[in-house]
Design a protein around this motif. Sequence first.
Motif, PDB file in Angstrom:
ATOM      1  N   ARG A 135      27.109   5.084  12.175  1.00 42.12           N
ATOM      2  CA  ARG A 135      26.298   4.203  13.034  1.00 42.12           C
ATOM      3  C   ARG A 135      27.115   3.683  14.208  1.00 42.12           C
ATOM      4  NH1 ARG A 135      24.467   1.430   7.938  1.00 42.12           N
ATOM      5  NH2 ARG A 135      22.524   2.463   7.313  1.00 42.12           N
ATOM      6  N   SER A 139      26.117   4.352  18.024  1.00 40.11           N
ATOM      7  CA  SER A 139      25.714   3.268  18.933  1.00 40.11           C
ATOM      8  C   SER A 139      26.676   3.147  20.110  1.00 40.11           C
ATOM      9  CB  SER A 139      25.562   1.944  18.181  1.00 40.11           C
ATOM     10  OG  SER A 139      26.816   1.542  17.691  1.00 40.11           O
ATOM     11  N   LYS A 146      23.342   5.244  27.887  1.00 39.03           N
ATOM     12  CA  LYS A 146      21.927   4.837  27.887  1.00 39.03           C
ATOM     13  C   LYS A 146      21.314   5.063  29.271  1.00 39.03           C
ATOM     14  CE  LYS A 146      19.388   0.645  26.454  1.00 39.03           C
ATOM     15  NZ  LYS A 146      18.419   0.380  27.471  1.00 39.03           N
ATOM     16  N   ARG A 185      17.747   6.865  13.495  1.00 37.93           N
ATOM     17  CA  ARG A 185      17.435   5.439  13.706  1.00 37.93           C
ATOM     18  C   ARG A 185      18.498   4.773  14.574  1.00 37.93           C
ATOM     19  NH1 ARG A 185      15.953   5.501   7.822  1.00 37.93           N
ATOM     20  NH2 ARG A 185      13.691   5.789   7.810  1.00 37.93           N
ATOM     21  N   ALA A 186      19.748   5.086  14.311  1.00 38.67           N
ATOM     22  CA  ALA A 186      20.829   4.462  15.088  1.00 38.67           C
ATOM     23  C   ALA A 186      20.774   4.905  16.552  1.00 38.67           C
ATOM     24  CB  ALA A 186      22.183   4.833  14.476  1.00 38.67           C
ATOM     25  N   HIS A 188      18.124   5.916  18.228  1.00 41.22           N
ATOM     26  CA  HIS A 188      16.940   5.344  18.873  1.00 41.22           C
ATOM     27  C   HIS A 188      17.169   3.885  19.245  1.00 41.22           C
ATOM     28  CE1 HIS A 188      12.777   5.113  20.018  1.00 41.22           C
ATOM     29  NE2 HIS A 188      12.544   4.131  19.175  1.00 41.22           N
ATOM     30  N   GLU A 189      17.873   3.187  18.385  1.00 38.86           N
ATOM     31  CA  GLU A 189      18.171   1.781  18.666  1.00 38.86           C
ATOM     32  C   GLU A 189      19.064   1.658  19.897  1.00 38.86           C
ATOM     33  OE1 GLU A 189      20.298  -1.674  16.099  1.00 38.86           O
ATOM     34  OE2 GLU A 189      18.986  -0.297  14.989  1.00 38.86           O
ATOM     35  N   ALA A 190      19.994   2.588  20.051  1.00 41.13           N
ATOM     36  CA  ALA A 190      20.951   2.510  21.167  1.00 41.13           C
ATOM     37  C   ALA A 190      20.334   2.943  22.494  1.00 41.13           C
ATOM     38  CB  ALA A 190      22.180   3.370  20.854  1.00 41.13           C
ATOM     39  N   PRO A 192      16.340   3.692  23.415  1.00 40.72           N
ATOM     40  CA  PRO A 192      14.946   3.957  23.003  1.00 40.72           C
ATOM     41  C   PRO A 192      14.247   4.994  23.883  1.00 40.72           C
ATOM     42  CG  PRO A 192      15.352   1.582  23.252  1.00 40.72           C
ATOM     43  CD  PRO A 192      16.553   2.287  23.794  1.00 40.72           C
TER      44      PRO A 192
END
Length: 354
Positions: A135, A139, A146, A185-186, A188-190, A192
């Motif tokens: 994770r 991230s 990003k 999931r990790a 997508h969080e970092a 979106p």
Amino acid sequence: MRKRRVLLFALVLSLLLSLNLAVFAEEEIPSLWEAYSDYFLIGTAVNSRTLNTHRDLIVKHFNSITAENEMKFDALQPTEGIFNFYRADQMIEFAKENNIQVRGHVLVWHSQTPSWVFRFAGQPATKELLLERMRNHISTVVGRYKGQIYAWDVVNEAISDGPEIYRDSPWYNIIGKEFIAEAFRAAHEADPDAKLFYNDYNAVEPAKMQKIYNMLKELIEEGVPIHGVGIQGHWSIEHPDLLQIMRAIEKYASLGLEIHITELDLSVFAWDDHRKLAEPTPEMIEKQALRYKNLFNIFKRYSDHITSVTLWGVADDSTWKDNYPVQGRKDWPLLFDVNHQPKEAFWAVIEASK
Ligand code: HAH
């Protein structure tokens, strides 16, 4: 005196003419990405060297790039907590300067990952520790880029080629199959907005395709943020069957996923052919061109689903196929030759765009 002037005039004239011709010839070569701009992005794998040595071809023909090695785990975090983004940053900069988009490759893979990731104090890492490291890596990397990377290969090659479902890897053996969902999931969080992909080879082989399909379906049903599937496309001038490729595209598309062809190259050899040749035979060149043409016709037909097609390299003077699967067997799998000139395969791909 007069004769000399005529001679000089002729000389200047012919010089101008040849210059003009050279410019003309240059313009005659169409741009690949422009030819396909109505259908999908056209990408290429680059490395820190080819970014310079193949710069002109990259800038003219491609509107997507993938780092061949520079964004892999061992390149970005060779030692725990010590990230090295120098080369990856260079690629992002290059892409920005030249209006090219970037595909991220790769976050979680069994290969080119440092051994510290899976160890602690001389023992295998615990599940909790490995999950935390995974994770943290995701991230940090996805967060840094990003908004600058349109799609990530989040997990690469997690399905087995043998009878079992999942590949025997430290990720799977220590964490279990949920390492895959957790990685998505990790990511997508970092970021979106980034499109998140599962990427694999032999992804159109019926048995492996079915396993990949089942896994993707399960992830989607669990609500895992996964947006696409990457079909690598390390194929040859004979294999696999075009029908099989079409079936696989339809099958993955039926899940509502985007499809990227992520690592396309067509070896002129059969897998177990150990001959070493000084150059490809005319027959190989013909077959390769025809197959590239057929493939791009198929990709076009499915362009509602296929949004990006990446070749795994720029020109035949720099390709991983020279050493895989046969060490030192020179191969010619790409669209430009060793002198960076367009091959028959290039013209066939252009032809297919029309
Ligand atoms: C791909 N694996 C990888 O995704 C890419 O990162 C690498 O640069 C080249 C090929 C394909 C592969 C492999 O590495 C080993 C065995 C089979 C297939």
